[in-house]
Design a protein around this motif. Structure first.
Motif, mmCIF file in Angstrom:
data_model
loop_
_atom_site.group_PDB
_atom_site.id
_atom_site.type_symbol
_atom_site.label_atom_id
_atom_site.label_comp_id
_atom_site.label_asym_id
_atom_site.label_seq_id
_atom_site.Cartn_x
_atom_site.Cartn_y
_atom_site.Cartn_z
ATOM 1 N N LEU A 184 49.650 49.834 40.855
ATOM 2 C CA LEU A 184 49.873 49.200 42.262
ATOM 3 C C LEU A 184 50.589 47.886 42.007
ATOM 4 O O LEU A 184 50.468 47.025 41.550
ATOM 5 C CB LEU A 184 48.564 48.561 42.917
ATOM 6 C CG LEU A 184 48.590 48.572 44.355
ATOM 7 C CD1 LEU A 184 46.919 48.533 44.979
ATOM 8 C CD2 LEU A 184 49.226 47.477 44.818
ATOM 9 N N ASN A 238 41.640 43.492 43.370
ATOM 10 C CA ASN A 238 40.496 43.434 44.668
ATOM 11 C C ASN A 238 40.580 44.983 45.294
ATOM 12 O O ASN A 238 39.528 45.493 45.517
ATOM 13 C CB ASN A 238 40.758 42.586 45.690
ATOM 14 C CG ASN A 238 39.541 42.178 46.535
ATOM 15 O OD1 ASN A 238 39.613 42.539 47.754
ATOM 16 N ND2 ASN A 238 38.403 41.841 46.081
ATOM 17 N N ASP A 245 36.960 41.695 37.789
ATOM 18 C CA ASP A 245 36.071 43.062 37.964
ATOM 19 C C ASP A 245 35.864 43.672 36.633
ATOM 20 O O ASP A 245 34.899 44.232 36.460
ATOM 21 C CB ASP A 245 36.752 43.726 39.100
ATOM 22 C CG ASP A 245 36.542 43.266 40.298
ATOM 23 O OD1 ASP A 245 35.414 42.918 40.773
ATOM 24 O OD2 ASP A 245 37.147 43.413 41.332
ATOM 25 N N ALA A 266 45.701 42.922 44.244
ATOM 26 C CA ALA A 266 45.756 44.505 43.881
ATOM 27 C C ALA A 266 44.461 44.628 43.284
ATOM 28 O O ALA A 266 43.965 45.949 43.274
ATOM 29 C CB ALA A 266 46.986 44.439 42.965
ATOM 30 N N GLU A 285 49.621 55.599 37.539
ATOM 31 C CA GLU A 285 50.151 54.870 38.514
ATOM 32 C C GLU A 285 49.691 53.521 38.535
ATOM 33 O O GLU A 285 48.448 53.095 38.022
ATOM 34 C CB GLU A 285 49.665 55.451 39.883
ATOM 35 C CG GLU A 285 50.488 56.320 40.476
ATOM 36 C CD GLU A 285 50.373 56.756 41.965
ATOM 37 O OE1 GLU A 285 51.345 57.278 42.686
ATOM 38 O OE2 GLU A 285 49.201 56.684 42.361
ATOM 39 N N ALA A 319 30.181 36.587 33.257
ATOM 40 C CA ALA A 319 30.704 37.311 34.430
ATOM 41 C C ALA A 319 31.203 36.647 35.349
ATOM 42 O O ALA A 319 31.191 37.236 36.530
ATOM 43 C CB ALA A 319 28.966 38.269 34.751
ATOM 44 N N GLY A 320 31.468 35.561 35.384
ATOM 45 C CA GLY A 320 32.146 34.696 36.191
ATOM 46 C C GLY A 320 31.205 34.071 37.359
ATOM 47 O O GLY A 320 31.733 33.360 38.134
ATOM 48 N N ARG A 337 43.349 50.634 29.879
ATOM 49 C CA ARG A 337 42.759 50.245 31.203
ATOM 50 C C ARG A 337 43.688 49.070 31.559
ATOM 51 O O ARG A 337 44.179 48.399 30.761
ATOM 52 C CB ARG A 337 41.178 49.601 30.836
ATOM 53 C CG ARG A 337 40.669 49.726 32.180
ATOM 54 C CD ARG A 337 39.180 48.917 32.191
ATOM 55 N NE ARG A 337 38.464 49.778 31.272
ATOM 56 C CZ ARG A 337 37.042 49.872 31.195
ATOM 57 N NH1 ARG A 337 36.381 49.121 32.091
ATOM 58 N NH2 ARG A 337 36.491 50.518 30.467
ATOM 59 N N ASP A 342 36.526 41.409 49.877
ATOM 60 C CA ASP A 342 37.080 40.396 50.966
ATOM 61 C C ASP A 342 38.698 40.566 51.361
ATOM 62 O O ASP A 342 38.886 40.510 52.472
ATOM 63 C CB ASP A 342 36.853 38.880 50.733
ATOM 64 C CG ASP A 342 35.396 38.581 50.546
ATOM 65 O OD1 ASP A 342 34.791 39.299 51.713
ATOM 66 O OD2 ASP A 342 34.987 38.071 49.911
ATOM 67 N N VAL A 381 36.994 34.119 48.227
ATOM 68 C CA VAL A 381 36.699 35.021 47.279
ATOM 69 C C VAL A 381 36.239 34.085 46.089
ATOM 70 O O VAL A 381 36.694 33.221 45.511
ATOM 71 C CB VAL A 381 37.845 35.582 46.485
ATOM 72 C CG1 VAL A 381 37.653 36.315 45.294
ATOM 73 C CG2 VAL A 381 38.489 36.545 47.883
ATOM 74 N N GLY A 382 34.666 34.608 45.891
ATOM 75 C CA GLY A 382 34.221 33.659 44.630
ATOM 76 C C GLY A 382 34.247 32.222 44.569
ATOM 77 O O GLY A 382 33.655 31.503 45.407
ATOM 78 N N GLY A 416 51.955 42.841 42.915
ATOM 79 C CA GLY A 416 50.813 43.484 42.436
ATOM 80 C C GLY A 416 49.864 42.691 41.511
ATOM 81 O O GLY A 416 48.749 42.878 41.317
ATOM 82 N N LEU A 452 36.128 35.572 31.355
ATOM 83 C CA LEU A 452 36.861 36.549 32.260
ATOM 84 C C LEU A 452 38.474 36.892 31.929
ATOM 85 O O LEU A 452 38.959 37.569 32.331
ATOM 86 C CB LEU A 452 36.503 36.343 33.987
ATOM 87 C CG LEU A 452 35.425 36.485 34.488
ATOM 88 C CD1 LEU A 452 35.389 36.086 35.807
ATOM 89 C CD2 LEU A 452 34.607 37.399 34.098
ATOM 90 N N LEU A 474 48.433 43.087 33.243
ATOM 91 C CA LEU A 474 49.684 43.226 34.112
ATOM 92 C C LEU A 474 50.321 41.921 34.619
ATOM 93 O O LEU A 474 51.288 41.937 35.474
ATOM 94 C CB LEU A 474 49.049 43.804 35.454
ATOM 95 C CG LEU A 474 48.859 45.379 35.081
ATOM 96 C CD1 LEU A 474 48.170 45.867 36.305
ATOM 97 C CD2 LEU A 474 49.856 46.303 34.779
#
Ligand SMILES: Cc1cc2nc3c(=O)[nH]c(=O)nc-3n(C[C@H](O)[C@H](O)[C@H](O)COP(=O)(O)OP(=O)(O)OC[C@H]3O[C@@H](n4cnc5c(N)ncnc54)[C@H](O)[C@@H]3O)c2cc1C
Ligand code: FES
Ligand code: FES
Lengths: 911, 277
Positions: free
Chosen positions: B159, B107, B30, B105, B157, A48-49, B23, B116, B93-94, B67, A67, B47
């Motif tokens: 982003l 996030n 995430d 994008a 759509e 999970a990072g 997806r 964040d 971030v992490g 994006g 990930l 992407l």
């Protein structure tokens, strides 16, 4: 046109070679690397990072392989530790990680080194802050990070000796760790081995029934379904014979969230698409008692019919008359202290492999207690234990939780039912939900003192939330009353502890068995007493420190070896400076305050009043190989190195000549479990006896005196004494069944005596002692606490390998810091390493370890245990430092910013 | 089940229009944690190779951030001081591993209350560009994130980019995050500020707060109160009234009261940081 890469092959460069693999859509690169391309040096700690163990370089940039969809690597350069070893940065890091003992268990090491290579390529001479930024994404639970930082910034290597007792040397098992060759629980099985997946209760308390299991079993690739009905022997296990109460599979009611009810075994392909949510089980949730209050309430559901009021067991120690002493004391400090579940959070989730070999079962899994595993499985299978062979894998951190069975029963039952080799690896969440925790505690404590500063009476009552099953709960209930006084002279003492069942995961062994919790209460109240008496906190402790010849609260008198006063003496210069520095800082700072806190601790090494022998075997082969069967599980703490150093010294041959054979129930005698800080002491003592015995065997062959020198080379043994020299041609001697021409096997069991109804007796043959000083900075507006430095004085009797001592101390402090400031396991809420926070490389400040050596008569070369002592004083020292900084007393850990701020507001001290 | 790695936006959009559950994935930071121990159902559209979604470009005085741009790319790009806040957010971030893979994008689309990127981009007045087979539309970020893990993204759509409008001259910015440990930590609360001065006075400010309401929010009353103040003497300016748009909750990371108190302090500190570095 779209690129339909579902057409199987993904090609990329792996460590400079072109490779092709056919990952499933959505397959993680870590899985492809490990299972399809054999790159087992890529470790998986969380998927999970959150842990960074899986870090690889993609086009030179560190990413979490867990990930990244494997197909995203197409056409790119992927480098793992194995590929980076030969680079100049890799070479430099290999050396420095070894020199600084920056790898303990070694499971985080591949991720650390890969991240560090990327740093060094951009910044060849990084600062400490740069190293922290680069390594902030890789968690280590063993080292406390300080040695890793030292290794990465290229700090000067400590001076190495040859391996005599007292010499710092590199870890003997270090190269495999730093090169990523170490094989942990998930690294044994072939990729096509059948995979086991456990089905677990989503409810803390629920009845359940199965649907059509046969239909699931018929699905392609599914080899077997396991339930309680498949347990041939006893569907129960436990670590204490009178408390064997935990089922392998729950039978109709699950007693905690995460409890196993069934398992599915199938091919890797079938299991890759198997969704446990499809398992046919219906749940009927029942009233759950989650807290001690709920469990003790009248009419609460009972976890176990025979345990009235959900009280599992209790422990008690009384000496003198605590009540009378407290009423005559001039000052009394009292308080209620609470702590929550703490998760061990080793980076290696439980994992293993098993197979049938003829009529026997062979289990390869991570463990702290191979022989206990063997006995537990024998009971579950209804087999004689000789039919079971336990071959422990390397252990990626244990800290107490890997003493209990976890994956082993599933492996055994699956191998038996399918007749084929099987493997299992817990997911991070599964590991957190189902394995043991540190006991939450609720302690009510009163301690008195007289005007002259002497302790006068202590009363301690503790309730420990022991979860659904006993595990090591009884040990905690017994150990705590013995230790709750701390290493101080208290003539009038009463301590009672209870273990209370709740519908939570079992609380078990975790570094210190309840003593870190009780130390928080006792050491915090000591600061209250010192303040009430107008005494310096260090003076107060030093005045009351236990000394040789004085009885402990169990009435045990040590005529030698009591080292706590020496620890406080060692801390004094740092303490005085820290207090002065903090006062100076605070005079100039209004919203940020600094404080220094101190705390002491002790810990009895070995089992409490119970036998716990260790046996060490060694032999010499006709071709002059000196073999040491070292059965003490090295879970990162360094037993392989320390035990070998002791043995070599006692034998009188250089350490370099010792070949190690590790734990394996077929070939290595039982050295007991790796717990209770007993391996250096107990197994070390056995190793010393074995070394001496082997030496006697050798000397006997030529009637040489005890003072003769021994040498070993290709021609055999050479014994010299003054001018005489005897050559022993080993190849002319007849080897025994194991191939040894000379051998020794010795057992050591520490002398203890049972405790009576008042807890009076000789619980341990030795204690180890410690005192920590913590300096913190508190932001009064945000409630954040930043530890600035630690000074840790540890009486280890004799430091067999001083750098390993530092490693234990730093790792213990990091865990104590986590417990004090950030860690709390909440079932259903913090079941992963994203929400359950353990310290990162940026959270552990510099640590000075002051090694104190007050030799112990029983310990090998005077050595005492250390593993658990390392974290006992940490949390109270931090809380006392917060108090010194702010005047606020925190009585519940973790002291999160939110809690600290609330306490500051309650005290009116906030701005 | 399939894995598609389109190289143009058009390919990506037509893949998304394919039947069958697909997806979108960019950094996966995430997507994979949300999957947990369960297998992926359906396919993935990656992407990261889409040409139109790459890169950061100056445009009409403002900027277009593709994006598929990662946090690491933000950090490695030379940008004016008004981006210091976004960069500070990127750094928080992490870990470096997460920053290397995770995208801005992603996030935004993941729309966690603790994302964040959202306050930092709100403070920059960012807009999102949403591409579909019917064309593209633009939405202010504040209208895009609609709730906890909810966005205005419609089926079909993507982003495709973020747009940062031209910033007032001399705009400076900051981002402050409060967490329980140094690295790899989800914010208890975080604040981002962009502000600019004229003639020795604060001429305007944008302040956004995350993790103190279901969706990160700007604080218009505080922004208004700042206008005209002298930067040198900026003390405790944030009052409880300024925080009216927020509805902090209590959770494992902190109590609601704590969040409220911490936000006020963090706002003041973020403002000072933007002004004085
Ligand atoms: C260990 C760890 C630590 C983290 N720490 C932080 C932190 O400190 N702060 C923080 O804010 N976040 C943090 N995160 C969350 C995450 O890293 C960020 O939200 C990241 O920016 C997500 O980007 P991604 O490209 O990885 O998204 P992905 O996982 O690839 O996608 C996220 C979601 O957005 C969708 N999506 C992605 N791109 C698009 C697009 N262009 N158009 C439409 N939909 C799209 C996906 O379908 C998915 O639903 C952390 C994550 C991990 C694993
Ligand atoms: S396994 Fe990838 S970060 Fe933990
Ligand atoms: S050495 Fe880092 S986790 Fe064990």
């Amino acid at each position: 046109m779209d690129k339909r890469t579902s057409s199987p092959l993904t090609a990329f460069h792996l460590n400079g070679r072109i490779v092709e693999a056919a990952p499933l859509p959505g397959e993680r690169l870590s899985h492809t690397l490990r299972e399809r391309l054999g790159a087992r040096e890529v470790k998986v700690g969380c998927n999970a990072g959150d842990c960074g163990a899986c870090t690889v370089l993609v086009d030179g940039v560190p990413v979490c392989a867990c990930l990244m969809p494997a197909q995203q690597a197409a056409g790119r350069e992927v480098d793992t530790l194995t590929g980076l070893l030969e680079t100049p940065e890799g070479q430099r890091l290999m050396r420095s990680f070894q020199d600084h003992q920056a790898a303990q268990c070694g499971i985080c090491t591949p991720g650390m080194v890969v991240s560090a290579v990327a740093l060094l390529r951009e910044t060849p001479a990084p600062t400490e802050a740069q190293a922290q930024d680069a390594l902030g994404g890789v968690l280590c639970r063993c080292t406390g990070y300080r040695k890793i930082v030292a290794a990465v910034v290229g700090a000067a290597a400590p001076r190495m000796g040859e391996g005599k007792v007292g010499d710092t040397i590199r870890r003997l098992d270090g190269p495999a760790k730093v090169e990523g060759r170490e094989r942990f629980g998930d690294d044994i099985a072939d990729p096509d081995t059948l995979v086991i997946r456990v089905i677990r209760s989503p409810h803390p308390h629920a009845a359940f029934s199965f649907g059509d299991l046969a239909a699931l079993e018929r699905r392609p690739g599914i080899a077997a379904i396991l339930t309680a009905a498949d347990v041939p022997g006893l569907n129960a296990f436990g670590v204490i014979p009178a408390f064997v109460d935990q089922p392998v599979f729950a039978e109709s009611v699950a007693r905690h969230r995460g409890e196993a009810v069934a398992a599915v075994v199938g091919t890797p392909e079938a299991m890759a698409t198997f969704d446990p949510a499809d398992f046919p089980v219906t749940w009927e949730p029942r009233e759950a008692v989650l807290s001690v209050e709920e469990a003790l309430a009248k009419g609460a559901p009972l976890l176990h019919e025979t345990r009235k009021s959900n009280v599992m067991t209790s422990g008690f120690v009384a000496r003198g008359d605590a009540a009378a002493a407290l009423s005559r004391a001039d000052v009394v400090a009292e308080g209620r202290f609470r702590s929550g579940f703490v998760e061990h959070a080793y980076i290696e989730p439980e994992a293993g492999f098993a197979r049938l070999v003829g009529e026997r079962l062979e289990v390869h899994a991570c463990t702290q207690a191979p022989v206990m595993d063997q006995e537990g499985l024998a009971q579950i299978l209804g087999w004689p234990k000789e039919r079971i062979r336990i071959v422990p894998t390397a252990v990626g951190g244990g800290f107490g939780s890997k003493l209990d069975l976890s994956v082993q029963p599933f492996l055994a039952l699956a191998a038996l039912k399918t007749g084929r080799p099987v493997r299992i690896t817990y997911s991070r969440t599964e590991s957190m939900q189902s394995t043991t925790k540190r006991h939450p505690s609720d302690l009510t404590v009163r301690i008195g003192a007289t005007k002259d500063g002497r302790l006068c009476g202590m009363d301690f009552r503790g309730d420990f939330n022991t979860g659904a099953y006993a595990s090591w709960g009884p040990t905690v209930a017994n150990r705590v009353p013995v230790h709750a006084s701390g290493p101080y002279r208290i003539a009038d003492y009463r301590a009672a502890a209870r273990g209370i069942h709740t519908h939570n995961p079992s609380s078990g062994a975790f570094r210190g068995f309840g003593v870190p919790q009780s130390a928080i209460a006792q050491e915090s109240l000591f600061d209250d007493l010192a303040e009430a008496l107008g005494m310096d906190p260090l003076d107060f402790r030093a005045l009351n420190a236990l000394r040789d010849g004085e009885p402990t609260v169990c009435g045990q008198v040590f005529e030698q070896g009591v080292g706590i006063a020496a620890c406080f003496d060692a801390l004094r210069p740092a303490w005085e400076k820290a207090r002065a520095d903090c006062a100076a800082f605070n005079a100039a700072s209004a919203t940020v305050k600094r404080g220094a806190g101190i705390a002491g601790g002790w810990y009895g090494c070995g089992n409490t009043s119970l036998p716990n022998p260790s046996t060490i075997k060694a032999g010499i082969t006709p071709d002059a190989r000196l073999v040491l069967h070292q059965g003490a599980m090295d879970i990162g703490q360094g037993a392989n190195t320390v035990i070998a150093q002791i043995f070599a010294e006692a034998l009188g041959l250089p350490l370099a000549q010792v070949s190690l054979v590790g734990p394996d129930t077929d070939v290595t005698p039982d050295a007991g479990k790796t717990s209770a800080s007993r391996q250096t002491f107990v197994t070390g003592a056995a190793a010393k006896l074995a070394g001496e015995a082997l030496r006697r065997e050798i000397l006997k062959l030529c009637n040489a005196p005890e003072t003769a020198a021994i040498a070993l080379d290709g021609d055999g043994l050479h014994v010299t004494h003054e001018v005489q020299r005897h050559d022993i041609a080993l190849d002319r001697m007849t080897p025994d069944a194991e191939g040894y021409v000379l051998r020794a096997e010795e057992t050591y069991d520490p002398p203890t005596k049972p405790l009576d109804a008042n807890g009076q007796g000789h619980p341990y043959a030795q204690f180890g002692y410690a005192a920590h000083l913590a300096v913190v900075e508190v932001d009064l507006t945000l409630g954040t606490v930043k530890p600035l430095r630690f000074t840790a004085a540890h009486d280890v009797g004799r430091a067999i390998n001083p750098l390993l001592v530092e490693g234990q101390v730093e790792g213990g402090i990091a865990q104590g810091l986590g417990m004090a400031l950030m860690e709390e396991y909440l079932p259903g809420r913090t079941e992963n390493l994203h929400d359950y926070l353990i310290p990162t490389i940026g959270d552990v400040p510099p640590i000075d370890t002051l090694i104190v050596e007050v030799p112990d008569a029983h310990g090998p070369f005077g050595a005492k245990g250390l593993g658990e002592h390392a974290l006992i004083p940490t949390a109270p020292a931090l809380l006392n430092a917060i108090r010194n900084a702010t005047g606020v007393r925190i009585r519940e850990v973790p002291a999160t910013p939110s809690r600290v701020k609330a306490a500051l507001e309650a005290a009116g001290g906030a701005t | 089940m399939s894995y598609l790695a389109p190289e143009t936006l058009e390919q990506a959009l037509s893949a998304l229009a394919d039947p069958g559950p697909m997806r979108l994935v960019a950094g996966g930071t995430d997507v994979f944690p949300a999957l947990g121990d369960r297998p992926l159902r359906g396919g993935l559209i990656d992407l990261t190779r889409v040409a139109e979604m790459k890169g950061i470009a100056a445009r009409d005085g403002g900027w277009r951030i593709g994006g598929a741009v990662t946090w690491r790319e933000i950090l490695k790009t030379d940008l004016p001081p008004c981006f210091d806040g976004l960069k500070a957010a990127a750094r928080e971030v992490g870990s470096v591993q997460i920053q290397a893979a995770g995208t801005l994008a992603g996030n935004l689309c993941n729309a966690s209350p603790a994302a964040d990127g959202i306050p930092a981009l709100l403070a920059l007045d960012a807009e999102v560009e949403l591409a579909s087979r019917d064309g593209t539309r633009r939405l202010p970020l504040a209208d895009f994130v609609t709730g906890v893990r909810q966005t205005a993204l419609r089926p079909g759509e993507i982003l495709s980019a973020l747009h940062i409008p031209v910033q007032p001259e001399g705009a400076r910015s900051s981002f402050l995050k409060l967490g329980s440990r140094r690295y790899l930590v989800i914010s208890i609360v975080m604040v981002s500020a962009v502000l600019w001065c004229r003639d020795g006075r604060i001429a305007g400010a944008r302040i956004a707060v995350g993790a103190a309401s279901p969706v990160a929010r700007r604080l218009p009353a505080l922004e208004a109160a700042l206008t005209g103040l002298a930067p040198e003497a900026l003390g405790a300016v944030t009052t409880p009234d300024h925080l009216a748009p927020l509805q902090p909750i209590g959770d494992v990371r902190g109590s609601a009261d704590y969040r409220r108190a911490a936000v006020a302090e963090l706002c003041d500190r973020a403002l000072r940081k933007a002004l004085h570095g």
